[in-house]
Design a protein around this motif. Structure first.
Motif, short mmCIF file in Angstrom:
data_model
loop_
_atom_site.label_atom_id
_atom_site.label_comp_id
_atom_site.label_asym_id
_atom_site.label_seq_id
_atom_site.Cartn_x
_atom_site.Cartn_y
_atom_site.Cartn_z
N ASP A 1 19.81 44.38 -38.89
CA ASP A 1 18.87 44.52 -40.00
C ASP A 1 19.29 45.61 -40.99
O ASP A 1 19.21 45.42 -42.20
CB ASP A 1 17.46 44.79 -39.49
N ALA A 2 19.72 46.76 -40.47
CA ALA A 2 20.11 47.88 -41.34
C ALA A 2 21.33 47.50 -42.17
O ALA A 2 21.39 47.80 -43.37
CB ALA A 2 20.40 49.13 -40.50
N GLU A 3 22.29 46.86 -41.53
CA GLU A 3 23.49 46.43 -42.24
C GLU A 3 23.14 45.39 -43.31
O GLU A 3 23.64 45.45 -44.43
CB GLU A 3 24.52 45.84 -41.26
N GLN A 4 22.26 44.47 -42.96
CA GLN A 4 21.85 43.43 -43.92
C GLN A 4 21.12 44.04 -45.11
O GLN A 4 21.36 43.66 -46.25
CB GLN A 4 20.97 42.38 -43.22
N ASP A 5 20.23 45.00 -44.83
CA ASP A 5 19.50 45.67 -45.91
C ASP A 5 20.48 46.37 -46.86
O ASP A 5 20.35 46.27 -48.08
CB ASP A 5 18.51 46.70 -45.35
N LEU B 1 31.13 39.70 -41.90
CA LEU B 1 30.52 38.40 -42.20
C LEU B 1 31.57 37.29 -42.25
O LEU B 1 31.32 36.17 -41.81
CB LEU B 1 29.77 38.46 -43.53
N MET B 2 32.74 37.60 -42.81
CA MET B 2 33.82 36.61 -42.91
C MET B 2 34.31 36.16 -41.54
O MET B 2 34.78 35.05 -41.39
CB MET B 2 35.00 37.16 -43.71
N CYS B 3 34.16 37.06 -40.55
CA CYS B 3 34.56 36.71 -39.18
C CYS B 3 33.44 36.00 -38.43
O CYS B 3 33.59 35.65 -37.26
CB CYS B 3 34.95 37.98 -38.42
N GLY B 4 32.31 35.80 -39.11
CA GLY B 4 31.20 35.09 -38.48
C GLY B 4 30.28 35.96 -37.65
O GLY B 4 29.44 35.46 -36.92
N THR B 5 30.45 37.27 -37.75
CA THR B 5 29.60 38.18 -36.99
C THR B 5 28.34 38.50 -37.80
O THR B 5 28.45 38.96 -38.94
CB THR B 5 30.36 39.51 -36.70
#
Length: 194
Positions: free
Chosen positions: A76-80, A68-72
């Motif tokens: 959905d699974a990762e977000q969950d 996330l810090m790199c802007g990627t």
């Protein structure tokens, strides 16, 4: 066919399989986790396995943080997973398991194999610290810290060498001796015979 860039996000498999030990560790409340450790991980080795799972979960969470810090964007699974699992909670669980492991060692409730593993770890640590002490004679502050570490490690080694290991308790014997087992007295009498 047309290429749909969102397929990866929609069809992503959950990072934690529902009902898996990792899922139970990650998703349980602190109270449930405490009871779960007591009932599901009675041995020191099982608690060590739980620690490994917690460390793996923390590593997964940190890698998603870096992503996330790199802007990627996360799928959905990762977000969950990222939304459901808290690093602070995992750190609390890690501290609880470490505390229970330490108490178990200090009370002597470990097997011969576990004891041998711990003694070997302490011996290896003493060797490393002793080598570092001999290399840091010109740095008084570092030397002082290393000597304190060595003293603490020697105390731990002494504690470990004073422990009389326990025999591993077989699951069948645990179940046979369960208070709700109607044949409990018979099993106890048979198990106590030479």
């Amino acid at each position: 066919g047309e290429l749909n860039l969102n397929d990866d996000k929609k069809n992503s498999k959950p990072l934690l399989e529902e009902g898996s030990p990792e899922s139970l560790i990650a998703m349980s409340s602190s109270n449930v986790f405490d009871r779960m450790i007591t009932s599901k991980c009675p041995s020191w080795s099982q608690k060590k396995g739980c620690m490994t799972a917690i460390e793996s979960l923390m590593s997964q969470l940190k890698s998603l943080d870096e992503k996330l810090m790199c802007g990627t964007p996360l799928n959905d699974a990762e977000q969950d997973f990222y939304d459901a699992v808290s690093l602070d909670t995992l750190e609390e669980k890690e501290a609880l398991v470490k505390k229970k492991m330490l108490a178990q060692v200090e009370s002597g409730h470990i097997t011969r194999d576990e004891l041998n593993l711990l003694i070997n770890q302490v011996s290896d640590r003493l060797t490393i610290v002793s080598d570092e002490i001999s290399e840091s004679n010109s740095k008084p502050k570092k030397l002082q810290k290393l000597k304190a570490v060595k003293e603490k490690t020697e105390q731990r080694q002494s504690l470990l060498k004073g422990i009389a290991p326990q025999h591993p308790v077989r699951q069948s014997l645990q179940l046979a001796n369960h208070p709700r087992n109607p044949k409990r007295k018979t099993v106890l009498a048979v198990s106590l015979q030479p």
